[in-house]
Every structure is written in structure tokens, then in C-alpha cells.
Design an enzyme around this catalytic site. Sequence first.
Site, PDB file in Angstrom:
ATOM      1  N   GLY A   3       0.786  -1.228   0.000  1.00 31.97           N
ATOM      2  CA  GLY A   3       0.000   0.000   0.000  1.00 31.97           C
ATOM      3  C   GLY A   3       0.824   1.287   0.000  1.00 31.97           C
ATOM      4  O   GLY A   3       0.293   2.361   0.252  1.00 31.97           O
ATOM      5  N   SER A  47       2.284   8.038   2.171  1.00 33.16           N
ATOM      6  CA  SER A  47       1.423   6.882   2.447  1.00 33.16           C
ATOM      7  C   SER A  47       1.581   6.383   3.891  1.00 33.16           C
ATOM      8  O   SER A  47       2.696   6.297   4.418  1.00 33.16           O
ATOM      9  CB  SER A  47       1.778   5.715   1.519  1.00 33.16           C
ATOM     10  OG  SER A  47       1.500   6.029   0.179  1.00 33.16           O
ATOM     11  N   ASP A  52      -1.383  -5.719  -7.611  1.00 30.15           N
ATOM     12  CA  ASP A  52      -2.722  -5.153  -7.762  1.00 30.15           C
ATOM     13  C   ASP A  52      -3.662  -6.263  -7.309  1.00 30.15           C
ATOM     14  O   ASP A  52      -3.762  -7.302  -7.980  1.00 30.15           O
ATOM     15  CB  ASP A  52      -2.969  -4.774  -9.228  1.00 30.15           C
ATOM     16  CG  ASP A  52      -4.361  -4.200  -9.443  1.00 30.15           C
ATOM     17  OD1 ASP A  52      -5.257  -4.464  -8.614  1.00 30.15           O
ATOM     18  OD2 ASP A  52      -4.572  -3.500 -10.447  1.00 30.15           O
ATOM     19  N   ILE A  86      -4.547  -0.606   1.936  1.00 29.15           N
ATOM     20  CA  ILE A  86      -5.085  -0.531   0.572  1.00 29.15           C
ATOM     21  C   ILE A  86      -6.562  -0.174   0.635  1.00 29.15           C
ATOM     22  O   ILE A  86      -7.317  -0.799   1.389  1.00 29.15           O
ATOM     23  CB  ILE A  86      -4.925  -1.904  -0.120  1.00 29.15           C
ATOM     24  CG1 ILE A  86      -3.444  -2.212  -0.364  1.00 29.15           C
ATOM     25  CG2 ILE A  86      -5.723  -1.971  -1.408  1.00 29.15           C
ATOM     26  CD1 ILE A  86      -3.201  -3.647  -0.822  1.00 29.15           C
ATOM     27  N   TYR A 122     -17.741  10.319   3.715  1.00 25.03           N
ATOM     28  CA  TYR A 122     -17.001   9.055   3.690  1.00 25.03           C
ATOM     29  C   TYR A 122     -17.778   8.003   2.879  1.00 25.03           C
ATOM     30  O   TYR A 122     -17.206   7.046   2.372  1.00 25.03           O
ATOM     31  CB  TYR A 122     -16.699   8.575   5.116  1.00 25.03           C
ATOM     32  CG  TYR A 122     -15.501   7.658   5.181  1.00 25.03           C
ATOM     33  CD1 TYR A 122     -14.270   8.036   4.622  1.00 25.03           C
ATOM     34  CD2 TYR A 122     -15.575   6.410   5.785  1.00 25.03           C
ATOM     35  CE1 TYR A 122     -13.169   7.200   4.673  1.00 25.03           C
ATOM     36  CE2 TYR A 122     -14.479   5.559   5.841  1.00 25.03           C
ATOM     37  CZ  TYR A 122     -13.282   5.957   5.284  1.00 25.03           C
ATOM     38  OH  TYR A 122     -12.186   5.118   5.335  1.00 25.03           O
ATOM     39  N   LYS A 146     -15.359  -0.153   5.522  1.00 24.53           N
ATOM     40  CA  LYS A 146     -14.422  -0.227   6.669  1.00 24.53           C
ATOM     41  C   LYS A 146     -15.065  -0.960   7.848  1.00 24.53           C
ATOM     42  O   LYS A 146     -14.371  -1.617   8.622  1.00 24.53           O
ATOM     43  CB  LYS A 146     -13.976   1.174   7.096  1.00 24.53           C
ATOM     44  CG  LYS A 146     -13.111   1.900   6.074  1.00 24.53           C
ATOM     45  CD  LYS A 146     -11.773   1.229   5.835  1.00 24.53           C
ATOM     46  CE  LYS A 146     -10.818   2.125   5.056  1.00 24.53           C
ATOM     47  NZ  LYS A 146      -9.624   1.413   4.589  1.00 24.53           N
ATOM     48  N   THR A 153      -3.062  12.223   2.438  1.00 29.71           N
ATOM     49  CA  THR A 153      -2.433  11.266   1.517  1.00 29.71           C
ATOM     50  C   THR A 153      -3.180  11.310   0.182  1.00 29.71           C
ATOM     51  O   THR A 153      -4.201  11.988   0.065  1.00 29.71           O
ATOM     52  CB  THR A 153      -2.548   9.830   2.072  1.00 29.71           C
ATOM     53  OG1 THR A 153      -3.938   9.505   2.168  1.00 29.71           O
ATOM     54  CG2 THR A 153      -1.906   9.688   3.435  1.00 29.71           C
ATOM     55  N   ALA A 181      -4.930   8.877  -1.203  1.00 29.11           N
ATOM     56  CA  ALA A 181      -6.271   8.295  -1.059  1.00 29.11           C
ATOM     57  C   ALA A 181      -7.221   9.328  -0.441  1.00 29.11           C
ATOM     58  O   ALA A 181      -8.373   9.454  -0.862  1.00 29.11           O
ATOM     59  CB  ALA A 181      -6.212   7.041  -0.197  1.00 29.11           C
TER      60      ALA A 181
END
Length: 260
Positions: A19, A25, A70, A98, A161, A168, A199, A201
Site C-alpha cells: 500500500g 502513504s 494489484d 489498501i 465518507y 471499513k 495522503t 487516497a
Amino acid sequence: MNANTFRPVLAGRRALVAGIANEHSIAWGCARAFRELGADVAVTYLNDKAKPWVEPLAKQLDSPLFLPLDVAKPGELEAVFDRIRAQWGSLDIVVHSIAWAPKGDLEGGLIDCSADGFAKAMDISCHSFVRMAKLAAPLMPEGGTLFAMSYHGAQKVVPNYNVMGPVKAALEASCRYLAYELGPRKIRVHAISPGPLKTRAASGLKDFDLLLNEAVQRAPVGELVDIMDVGFACAYLATPFARRITGETMYVDGGVNIMG
Ligand SMILES: NC(=O)c1ccc[n+]([C@@H]2O[C@H](COP(=O)([O-])OP(=O)(O)OC[C@H]3O[C@@H](n4cnc5c(N)ncnc54)[C@H](O)[C@@H]3O)[C@@H](O)[C@H]2O)c1
């Protein structure tokens, strides 16, 4: 005995960190912390486009294994574990850092998320961790520690979110079930719930800067967390000092989650 005679707590340990996209990161914080504490660290990169960003970081860690991964590509995860088995024979620590959801599905509310987008987000951000655990366990005959990165949006509603909240939540529940199933093999499983961090993401989330501002204002410790805070928390949980802690969601958020 003085401080110089202490062995680094993770000396001789072998970690796989998946990740890392760049030096911001969360996975990079984990990899650095493990290395600073003596572990050897295998690093993965998403694809050829990501490779030039990740390769210099892997070099900084003297990573003995630098592999493409991946999790959506059939066979790639298995290939990573095949290489680890061939080169190391065993493994002590795995970090899954990830997450991904299709842009259109992430931007809209949960109610507008397509079935396909929901399934892809769940597969890449959650089920890939279950697959990792299955492949890692046979390489951990003496036990080990598995980590997955979650977020407070799993437990409470965090505006914007969206689909990642339920994803999650499933990831945290998966950690508990894996902790139960792997506990007899002395493999511990942790969900880590970091506070907001700037980050790549995170840049996909609407109004993320507001979240950062709110976090710093509400955190009892009065400041944001950084990726090394997350890395050292994981490092601690990977040591024998934490040998009877498993299945928890560990917040590394300066205490924001305790606030009403
Ligand atoms: N940044 C935050 O505020 C924050 C807070 C809590 C939890 N998290 C979680 O931490 C984890 C890491 O995110 P980050 O914030 O460090 O961002 P990041 O962009 O640096 O890392 C996300 C990683 O996911 C990888 N990834 C995406 N799709 C993949 C696939 N199909 N196969 C393999 N890898 C894939 C990317 O290559 C990237 O390295 C995520 O699970 C995220 O949800 C982030």
C-alpha cells in the site's frame, strides 16, 4: 546493561507492507518504523505507473523484495506470497494499507452507490485482506501479526465518507473474525484506525481539509497524527509486548474518537 546493548525489538522479523504509493502513504510510515526497529521489509507497488514513486522508498529500506501487487489482478497476490515463501520461507508481519472505490460511487452518497461499485470497493478494500490472511498464515508457523487500515467512518457517520463507511465496518469485523480463527495459531489481527492524514487516497474525499481542521481542534492531544505515529503503533503491536492483544480496532488519532 545500557541502552546500547538493547537489540532492536523487530530484529530478525520479516514484514510485508502493501500500500505504499509515495512518501505520504500510511504504509510508508509502517515500513519505515519496522525497518528502524530492525525488521526486513518486503514492499509492493501497484503497477508500472506507481513503480518509479515506490522504488526509491524501497531502496531506502534495503528491501530484499520489491514486487508488483494489484489485488484486483487474478494471481498477483498469490505470486507475492510465492516469492516470499521462496526467498524467506516465513513471515512475521503483514500490513494491508489498501483502499479503493470507483470515483463516481465514492463521490455520491451511499444511497446512490451502484452494486458494481460497492462490490469492487469491498473486494479491493476488504476481501483482499481476508485473502492475504489466508496466504500469510501458512508462512507464520510460530505466529505473526496482521494489520489492516480502517477509519472512524466505520463506527460513526463521517460526512462524505460514503460507501467507505460500510466497507471499513466490514474490514473491522473481518479483523475480529480472523483474530478468532487465527488466534489458536498465535496469529494476531488488528484493525488500525488512524486520524485523518493528507495522503493521495484522502485527496479523493470531498472537503477533506475540513476533516483535518476538525481533527486538530477536537483532538485531546491538540495535534494531528503523522504516518510514523501509525507505524510505531503497529510496530508495538507486532512485538511480544503485545502478545495477548488481538482483534481490536486500535485508534491512532490523538484521542478524537473519545470526544462526544
Ligand atoms: N489518509 C487518511 O486520512 C486515512 C485515515 C484512516 C485510514 N486510512 C486508510 O489507510 C490506507 C492507506 O491509505 P493512505 O491514506 O495511506 O493513502 P495512499 O493513497 O497513500 O495509499 C492507498 C494505497 O492503496 C493502494 N491500492 C489501491 N487499489 C489497489 C489495488 N487494487 N491493489 C493494490 N493496492 C491498491 C494504492 O496503490 C495506494 O498505495 C487505506 O486503507 C485508507 O482507507 C487513511
